[in-house]
Design an enzyme around this catalytic site. Structure first.
Site, PDB file in Angstrom:
ATOM      1  N   ASP A  13       0.904  -1.349  -0.023  1.00 39.23           N
ATOM      2  CA  ASP A  13       0.041   0.072   0.025  1.00 39.23           C
ATOM      3  C   ASP A  13       0.912   1.307   0.015  1.00 39.23           C
ATOM      4  O   ASP A  13       0.379   2.348   0.588  1.00 39.23           O
ATOM      5  CB  ASP A  13      -1.026  -0.166   1.361  1.00 39.23           C
ATOM      6  CG  ASP A  13      -2.008  -1.205   1.183  1.00 39.23           C
ATOM      7  OD1 ASP A  13      -2.067  -2.139   0.160  1.00 39.23           O
ATOM      8  OD2 ASP A  13      -2.886  -1.066   2.126  1.00 39.23           O
ATOM      9  N   LYS A  99      -6.942  -5.043  -3.094  1.00 42.68           N
ATOM     10  CA  LYS A  99      -7.483  -5.491  -1.717  1.00 42.68           C
ATOM     11  C   LYS A  99      -8.335  -4.485  -1.365  1.00 42.68           C
ATOM     12  O   LYS A  99      -8.552  -3.072  -1.575  1.00 42.68           O
ATOM     13  CB  LYS A  99      -6.511  -5.615  -0.724  1.00 42.68           C
ATOM     14  CG  LYS A  99      -5.675  -4.700  -0.416  1.00 42.68           C
ATOM     15  CD  LYS A  99      -4.844  -5.048   0.771  1.00 42.68           C
ATOM     16  CE  LYS A  99      -3.968  -4.085   1.259  1.00 42.68           C
ATOM     17  NZ  LYS A  99      -4.637  -3.091   2.100  1.00 42.68           N
ATOM     18  N   CYS A 138      -2.283  -2.328   7.619  1.00 42.69           N
ATOM     19  CA  CYS A 138      -2.186  -3.379   6.612  1.00 42.69           C
ATOM     20  C   CYS A 138      -0.707  -4.128   6.489  1.00 42.69           C
ATOM     21  O   CYS A 138      -0.847  -5.169   6.162  1.00 42.69           O
ATOM     22  CB  CYS A 138      -2.232  -2.577   5.327  1.00 42.69           C
ATOM     23  SG  CYS A 138      -4.044  -1.881   5.102  1.00 42.69           S
TER      24      CYS A 138
END
Ligand SMILES: [Zn+2]
Length: 195
Positions: A13, A99, A138
């Site tokens: 991310d 995701k 994350c």
């Protein structure tokens, strides 16, 4: 394969909305780009697999405050905030894992609702190296899921930074990853946002 184990790199991310100027900016978020770029290049040069995960939310999801969740709007699919940071190395050999697509789930982990575990097994990967944003969400959930999927994990402390809603969230996340069996490599104080 210096240690004989087949490895993969998972870059979590590193997207505009999580970097300074973004809607959910992590302090010093762009500091992860240089160490991750170095590793991306090394892995690709050795023909080892590289994955980039990205938060890729629908505009309406229970993940966002407006719909009962925790977070301001961020990384909505197809928007500039959801793009990878422009300085992060790009290469056609890198696999992109989207995701957080499910509007009823947070989707913190790169393994949550994705093909990541299957793709790693297809490549016969035994050990994953994980860094990115953010340590306490994350990255942590991706590391914990990688362990529960049976992969060895090196958590790249120099290449992660925390959100730190509470000032010790990053430090707690490091301890949680270690307790679950991850090897923590590099500067834990940076990974925890305490330096
Ligand atoms: Zn998100």
């Amino acid at each position: 394969m210096v240690n004989g184990k087949k490895k993969a790199l998972i870059v979590v991310d590193v997207q505009n909305d999580f970097c300074p100027g973004g809607s959910l900016a992590v302090a010093e978020g762009t500091a992860v780009v240089a160490p991750l770029n170095k590793l991306i290049k090394e892995f690709l040069d050795r023909e080892e697999p590289v994955f980039k995960t990205r938060d890729w939310h629908p505009a309406k999801t229970k993940h966002f405050q407006a719909y009962g969740g925790t977070w301001p709007v961020h990384c909505v699919e197809g928007t500039p905030g959801a793009e990878f940071h422009p300085d992060l190395l790009d290469d056609p050999r890198i696999n992109i894992i989207s995701k957080g697509i499910n509007e009823r789930a947070d989707g913190y982990s790169g393994f949550d609702g994705t093909d990541l575990a299957r793709l790693l097994r297809e490549e016969e990967v035994e050990q994953v190296w994980v860094g990115g944003l953010a340590t306490d969400y994350c990255v942590k959930h991706t590391v914990l899921d990688a362990l529960s999927e049976g992969f060895e994990v090196k958590a790249l402390a120099d290449a992660m930074r925390p959100v730190n809603i509470n000032p010790d969230d990053g430090a707690k996340a490091i301890e949680e990853m270690r307790a679950a069996g991850a090897e923590i490599v590099g500067s834990e104080s940076k990974a925890a946002g305490m330096s």
